[in-house]
Design a protein around this motif. Structure first.
Motif, PDB file in Angstrom:
ATOM      1  N   ILE A 151       0.850  -1.187   0.000  1.00 15.69           N
ATOM      2  CA  ILE A 151       0.000   0.000   0.000  1.00 15.69           C
ATOM      3  C   ILE A 151       0.890   1.243   0.000  1.00 15.69           C
ATOM      4  CG2 ILE A 151      -1.907   1.197   1.127  1.00 15.69           C
ATOM      5  CD1 ILE A 151      -2.561  -1.669   0.276  1.00 15.69           C
ATOM      6  N   ALA A 152       0.725   2.100  -1.014  1.00 19.50           N
ATOM      7  CA  ALA A 152       1.522   3.322  -1.103  1.00 19.50           C
ATOM      8  C   ALA A 152       1.032   4.343  -0.079  1.00 19.50           C
ATOM      9  CB  ALA A 152       1.452   3.898  -2.503  1.00 19.50           C
ATOM     10  N   ALA A 153       1.980   5.086   0.485  1.00 22.04           N
ATOM     11  CA  ALA A 153       1.621   6.114   1.462  1.00 22.04           C
ATOM     12  C   ALA A 153       0.783   7.208   0.810  1.00 22.04           C
ATOM     13  CB  ALA A 153       2.883   6.700   2.077  1.00 22.04           C
ATOM     14  N   ASP A 158      -0.508   3.696 -10.576  1.00 21.68           N
ATOM     15  CA  ASP A 158      -0.791   2.265 -10.720  1.00 21.68           C
ATOM     16  C   ASP A 158      -0.874   1.619  -9.345  1.00 21.68           C
ATOM     17  OD1 ASP A 158      -0.693   2.292 -13.581  1.00 21.68           O
ATOM     18  OD2 ASP A 158       1.493   2.409 -13.439  1.00 21.68           O
ATOM     19  N   GLU A 159      -2.039   1.089  -9.020  1.00 16.05           N
ATOM     20  CA  GLU A 159      -2.222   0.399  -7.743  1.00 16.05           C
ATOM     21  C   GLU A 159      -1.578  -0.974  -7.795  1.00 16.05           C
ATOM     22  OE1 GLU A 159      -6.176  -1.102  -6.563  1.00 16.05           O
ATOM     23  OE2 GLU A 159      -6.021   0.295  -4.881  1.00 16.05           O
ATOM     24  N   MET A 160      -0.976  -1.395  -6.686  1.00 16.98           N
ATOM     25  CA  MET A 160      -0.325  -2.693  -6.641  1.00 16.98           C
ATOM     26  C   MET A 160      -1.355  -3.800  -6.420  1.00 16.98           C
ATOM     27  SD  MET A 160       2.792  -1.921  -7.130  1.00 16.98           S
ATOM     28  CE  MET A 160       3.637  -3.444  -6.735  1.00 16.98           C
ATOM     29  N   ASP A 161      -1.056  -4.959  -6.950  1.00 18.15           N
ATOM     30  CA  ASP A 161      -1.852  -6.143  -6.649  1.00 18.15           C
ATOM     31  C   ASP A 161      -1.171  -6.869  -5.502  1.00 18.15           C
ATOM     32  OD1 ASP A 161      -4.042  -7.698  -6.961  1.00 18.15           O
ATOM     33  OD2 ASP A 161      -3.533  -8.466  -8.944  1.00 18.15           O
ATOM     34  N   VAL A 496      10.945   4.044  -6.011  1.00 15.87           N
ATOM     35  CA  VAL A 496       9.491   3.909  -5.914  1.00 15.87           C
ATOM     36  C   VAL A 496       9.094   3.177  -4.633  1.00 15.87           C
ATOM     37  CG1 VAL A 496       7.432   2.926  -6.996  1.00 15.87           C
ATOM     38  CG2 VAL A 496       9.186   3.998  -8.410  1.00 15.87           C
ATOM     39  N   SER A 497       9.878   2.173  -4.237  1.00 18.72           N
ATOM     40  CA  SER A 497       9.527   1.386  -3.047  1.00 18.72           C
ATOM     41  C   SER A 497       9.511   2.246  -1.786  1.00 18.72           C
ATOM     42  CB  SER A 497      10.495   0.226  -2.880  1.00 18.72           C
ATOM     43  OG  SER A 497      11.798   0.678  -2.558  1.00 18.72           O
ATOM     44  N   GLN A 498      10.257   3.354  -1.791  1.00 14.94           N
ATOM     45  CA  GLN A 498      10.276   4.238  -0.626  1.00 14.94           C
ATOM     46  C   GLN A 498       8.943   4.944  -0.417  1.00 14.94           C
ATOM     47  OE1 GLN A 498      13.637   6.853  -1.175  1.00 14.94           O
ATOM     48  NE2 GLN A 498      15.117   5.164  -1.188  1.00 14.94           N
ATOM     49  N   GLN A 499       8.092   4.934  -1.438  1.00 13.35           N
ATOM     50  CA  GLN A 499       6.794   5.600  -1.327  1.00 13.35           C
ATOM     51  C   GLN A 499       5.725   4.706  -0.688  1.00 13.35           C
ATOM     52  OE1 GLN A 499       5.689   7.764  -4.999  1.00 13.35           O
ATOM     53  NE2 GLN A 499       7.718   7.221  -5.800  1.00 13.35           N
ATOM     54  N   ASN A 504       4.344  -2.890   9.226  1.00 15.67           N
ATOM     55  CA  ASN A 504       3.773  -2.742  10.569  1.00 15.67           C
ATOM     56  C   ASN A 504       2.896  -1.499  10.674  1.00 15.67           C
ATOM     57  OD1 ASN A 504       6.166  -4.418  10.725  1.00 15.67           O
ATOM     58  ND2 ASN A 504       5.930  -4.344  12.954  1.00 15.67           N
ATOM     59  N   GLU A 505       3.362  -0.406  10.081  1.00 12.88           N
ATOM     60  CA  GLU A 505       2.623   0.851  10.188  1.00 12.88           C
ATOM     61  C   GLU A 505       1.304   0.782   9.431  1.00 12.88           C
ATOM     62  OE1 GLU A 505       5.317   3.818   8.823  1.00 12.88           O
ATOM     63  OE2 GLU A 505       6.682   3.586  10.545  1.00 12.88           O
ATOM     64  N   GLN A 506       1.305   0.135   8.258  1.00 10.66           N
ATOM     65  CA  GLN A 506       0.066  -0.006   7.499  1.00 10.66           C
ATOM     66  C   GLN A 506      -0.918  -0.913   8.230  1.00 10.66           C
ATOM     67  OE1 GLN A 506      -1.084   1.570   4.936  1.00 10.66           O
ATOM     68  NE2 GLN A 506      -2.949   0.345   4.731  1.00 10.66           N
TER      69      GLN A 506
END
Length: 519
Positions: A151-153, A158-161, A496-499, A504-506
């Motif tokens: 889940i992107a912050a 493009d949404e991830m599957d 991109v992964s840094q976004q 744990n936070e999600q």
């Protein structure tokens, strides 16, 4: 007759029974179909796997159930893919760079980088020395390795599957409570007898406490017992043991500390006589060892698994689960539909069990309605349905079998025998030959054999490339050969992964005040 049954009896609860009831209730309840689920309180429910494919996300979305509603109730976490360490030789230098790889859940965000990976893999197959390890090219592998959620912050184009990890028993209980509140009928009872009519269909179930129960359609969710489809209707079973050796699993829980990083991947580690899963939930780890009893005893398997897990499993009991690998010849026969373990099982290496439950029921609903709109006879419609579903089973089986054929371990007879086993389908043989033949058109073979029915080309490429199946003799690329820029792709994926949110936070955000604050 109408395009939906008047009454359906589902025999058996668990994830299979309650998922089936959920899909049927959504499709037909408002059209007058009555649903009765009968389950026994003395039968232990089998939970072989606690991971999913992205199909489970579609399941909950279809039912209108939000993650914040079901995930905390089922101790669920996010899943970016599956890691496969230890499936290659530790001693052969050819596999030094391929000790592990991740099979990701790719999406639109991976379109360019994924095509770059497959381009380089084609070159590497032809003996050209270019980087072709799948982990470099798929965003999900970066998320998994850095304990990120899918889940992107912030909203991305493009949404991830993605999939989930969860307690399968709690998923069944969650769906059960939801359906009972919506009026689905439920009996806790034991079936003493099954009566057939003159056509050989099931006429009724004779229960111990509630007597005779009648329906138009019966759904068999009785697990490996297959009480209706096999014992009452004698439908034949296609055994997979000649190509898939594993027939047992031992499962052990272990502790987790949610104040520490929680993995967002399933880990499937090759051991001496099979492989071990490690699945993170919000309250524990689920662990298991899937193995062949011809190569190791239950006691030896438990000992090896405990050594693999370490101290965190001390004090937790082990549970041995016999497995019957294979499928029915007919999943929908007469007026019975088999769902879940009663219809077949392909070991949990790629977490396909719940996906098959979902696909079976959705396909049944579609075919049942089509039978009336297209004015087809029941037998003809069932033949189409069974043929399509059997092809799905065979497609998944081929992908699972390929894991074993492509292993390069030489440290145990189990792995050598798996690699040398020639009991492959014609499709798998064609794919193996095409990949290992210089200039072989692997993607043409995928298309010709309908091999992308359940796993698309990128998954097949990850499987072959991830296990290091490339020529040992390579040459530098000539100047005219276009090579995908791996270094740039790595930088891009890292950026991109840094976004994306830390796992744990999600989870804490989704769980709210239900998130565990300490170990």
């Amino acid at each position: 007759m109408s395009a939906q049954p008047k009454k359906i009896i589902i025999l058996g609860g668990g994830s299979a029974g309650w998922m089936a009831a959920s899909l049927i209730q959504k499709a037909w309840a408002d059209k007058g179909t009555e649903i009765l689920l009968i389950e026994s309180d003395v039968i232990n429910k089998i939970g072989v796997g606690e991971g999913s494919t992205p199909a489970l996300r579609l399941f909950f979305n279809y039912l209108g159930i939000k993650e914040a509603e079901w995930m905390p109730a089922c101790n669920a976490t996010y899943k970016c893919g599956i890691s496969f360490p230890g499936w290659t030789s530790k001693d052969d230098p050819a596999y030094a760079d391929f000790s592990a790889y991740i099979h990701p859940f790719y999406s639109q965000a991976d379109w360019k980088t994924g095509n770059a990976f497959m381009h380089n893999a084609r070159l590497r197959r032809d003996g050209i020395d270019v980087p072709a390890h799948p982990d470099d090219y798929w965003l999900q592998s970066y998320l998994a390795k850095n304990f990120k959620s899918p889940i992107a912050a912030q909203q991305l184009r493009d949404e991830m599957d993605y999939g989930y990890h969860f307690d399968s028993a709690l998923v069944g209980n969650f769906l059960k409570e939801r359906l009972l509140s919506m009026g689905v009928k439920h009996l806790v009872d034991t079936v003493d007898d099954v009566t057939l009519n003159n056509s050989g269909e099931i006429a009724s179930l004779i229960t111990k406490a509630n007597g005779e129960q009648n329906a138009d359609i019966f759904i068999d969710c009785t697990g490996f017992a297959a009480r209706l489809i096999s014992k009452a209707l004698n439908v034949d079973f296609v055994d997979y043991s000649d190509s898939l050796f594993n027939d047992r699993a031992v499962a052990i829980q272990s502790s987790i500390d949610c104040t520490q990083d929680i993995p967002s991947q399933t880990t499937s580690t090759a051991l001496s006589s099979g492989w071990a899963w490690n699945i993170p939930l919000s309250n524990r780890y689920g662990n298991g060892y899937v193995y062949s009893s011809k190569y190791i005893t239950d006691e030896e398997a438990e000992k090896e698994l405990r050594a693999h897990i370490g101290k965190s499993c001390e004090g937790y009991e082990a549970r041995v689960i016999p497995m019957r690998l294979g499928r029915l010849t007919h999943h929908w026969h007469k007026n019975v539909l088999a769902v879940g373990l009663s219809q077949g099982f392909i070991e949990p290496l790629e977490a396909t069990a719940l996906m098959l439950i979902q696909h079976t029921v959705e396909l049944f609903i579609s075919h049942y309605e089509e039978m009336f709109t297209e004015q087809r006879d029941t037998a003809g419609q069932q033949n189409i349905f069974n043929s399509q579903l059997n092809e799905v089973f065979e497609s998944i089986k081929d992908y699972i079998v390929a894991h074993y054929r492509l292993n390069s371990r030489t440290d145990s007879q189990y792995w050598c025998d798996n690699r040398d086993n020639t009991n492959n389908s014609p499709r798998l043989n064609a794919l193996l030959n095409a990949w290992h033949t210089k200039g072989g058109d692997f993607e043409a073979e995928l298309t010709r054999h309908n091999a992308e029915l359940t796993y698309f080309a990128p998954s097949w490429y990850c499987l072959f490339a991830g296990k290091g199946h490339f020529p040992t003799t390579v040459t530098k690329p000539e100047q005219h050969i276009k090579v995908a820029p791996t270094a740039e792709i790595i930088n891009y994926c890292q950026h991109v992964s840094q976004q994306f949110s830390v796992h744990n936070e999600q989870l804490a955000k989704v769980y709210g005040d239900k998130w565990p604050k300490s170990k």
